[in-house]
Design an enzyme around this catalytic site. Structure first.
Site, short mmCIF file in Angstrom:
data_model
loop_
_atom_site.label_atom_id
_atom_site.label_comp_id
_atom_site.label_asym_id
_atom_site.label_seq_id
_atom_site.Cartn_x
_atom_site.Cartn_y
_atom_site.Cartn_z
N LYS A 35 46.09 -1.34 -10.99
CA LYS A 35 45.09 -0.75 -11.99
C LYS A 35 44.89 -1.41 -13.47
CE LYS A 35 48.79 2.53 -13.85
NZ LYS A 35 49.33 3.73 -13.85
N TYR A 258 44.03 -10.59 -44.65
CA TYR A 258 43.56 -9.34 -45.59
C TYR A 258 44.57 -8.56 -46.33
CZ TYR A 258 39.40 -9.77 -42.56
OH TYR A 258 38.33 -10.19 -41.96
#
Ligand SMILES: *Cc1c(COP(=O)(O)O)cnc(C)c1O
Length: 367
Positions: A35, A258
């Site tokens: 999956k 940042y």
């Protein structure tokens, strides 16, 4: 040639991991769970490698994921178990899938569509998918009635462990036995009985029954943060890396990325790695995640941005184009997925499953 941003996936490692777990688990049927794009590794390549290693079943959540495998030419049994509310199971018939049913409604829809085989899923204490105990009798009785009137064959009964500790697991196994008895007393005789995923398969032999569903272990990762995969003979299959995009020399006291929550302590070299949180590198590992460049291990410096992060490499010799490796097989002296999971306060599942679509998957066949 390696791509700019690359997840290198060693298919021999995956086949070898399946073999290793099969040796540990004994003679049970083995479902490889592919999956979520094969836990980020690339579903079809992983599924074929797992089959090469001896997996006789594949598991994915739904028909859309199963279609990717069928489109890649993969035959053999596939089970799905997490369905949308409007699922008609037409695709399951078209793709020849076995369907996990958790409710009467899903069973009725599967039967109406002409699904050939179902596995009935019972909730034994995970509190997630699966029929709750008070509805077992109704569900098994109806499944049995449908089976006798040429409806879907009841091929399996299954559940899923919460891995909430030995006592809770034992209680779930007891509840699972109760579900099997309830089914048997109504005449239901499933061929496959399954509850164990990787953790149960490796750590709880009594949970293996005649069928195990293994995801994480196939990828060479351990479900136990304090036990490395090598202890089980498993090899991490995926290496995440990128080519250093820029290198520059900066002075002492330079703010990086940042918010400037990293600042250089002296004149130093900073290297830019073009992988960010959009590629699955967890922002939560800012200032903590490990990175190996040219055989030296460094740490992410400053905040991980959407597309990139910076590494303060001191006076090390690092050039544009050198490979920055985030994680892979620690036997090669590089960080592991577990190192990143620890740095981000999460689990290895999330580290690999979230690797983004921009990262090119390249299959190799290692030694
Ligand atoms: C994902 C999943 C598995 C595999 O779990 P691992 O811990 O990765 O082995 C097994 N069964 C079900 C129902 C799952 O959803």
């Amino acid at each position: 040639m390696r791509a700019h941003r690359e997840a290198t996936v060693d298919l021999n490692a995956i086949a070898g991991n399946v073999e290793a777990i099969r040796r540990i688990a004994g003679t049970t049927h083995f479902m490889a769970i592919a999956k979520a794009n094969g836990y980020g590794h690339g579903a079809a390549a992983v599924a074929n490698a797992a089959i090469d290693g001896g997996a006789d079943w594949l598991g994915v959540v739904d028909a859309a994921e199963a279609r990717v495998l069928r489109d890649a030419g993969i035959r053999g049994p596939i089970l799905t178990w997490l369905h949308g509310p409007d699922e008609t199971f037409q695709a399951a018939v078209e793709l020849d899938l076995e369907v996990g049913v958790s409710s009467l409604s899903q069973l009725e829809r599967a039967a109406a569509a002409g699904v050939a085989s179902v596995h009935v899923k019972v909730d034994t204490g995970l509190g997630r998918n699966g029929s709750p105990p008070d509805l077992w009798e109704e569900l098994f009785a109806r499944a049995h009635a449908l089976e006798r009137s040429r409806g879907p064959k009841i091929r399996g009964i299954f559940s899923h462990l919460a891995n909430a500790g030995p006592e809770a697991d034992a209680a779930q196994l007891e509840e699972f036995e109760r579900a099997q008895s309830a089914a048997a007393s109504l005449g239901v005789q499933p061929e496959f009985v399954h509850i164990a995923a990787t953790e149960g398969t490796l750590g709880r032999p009594e949970s293996r029954y005649n069928f195990v569903r293994v995801g994480l272990g196939c990828y060479g990762l351990s479900p136990f943060p304090d036990i490395p995969p090598s202890k089980f003979g498993l090899t991490p299959a995926l290496e995440l890396s990128a080519a250093v995009a820029s290198v520059k020399r900066v002075g002492s006291g330079s703010g990086i990325s940042y918010g400037h929550n990293y600042s250089t302590e002296r004149e130093t070299t900073i290297a830019l790695v073009p992988l960010g949180y959009a590629d699955g590198v967890p922002r939560h590992a800012s200032n903590r995640g490990p990175v190996s460049i040219n055989g030296n291990n460094f740490t992410v410096s400053g905040v991980i941005a959407m597309d990139q992060f910076v590494v303060d490499v001191g006076d090390a010799d690092v050039a544009v184009g050198d490979r920055a490796i985030l994680f892979g097989n620690p036997a090669h002296g590089i960080p592991s997925a577990q190192d990143w999971a620890s740095a981000a306060d999460t689990i290895t599942y999330e580290i690999v499953a979230r690797i983004g679509a921009r990262v090119e998957r390249r299959s190799i066949s290692g030694a």
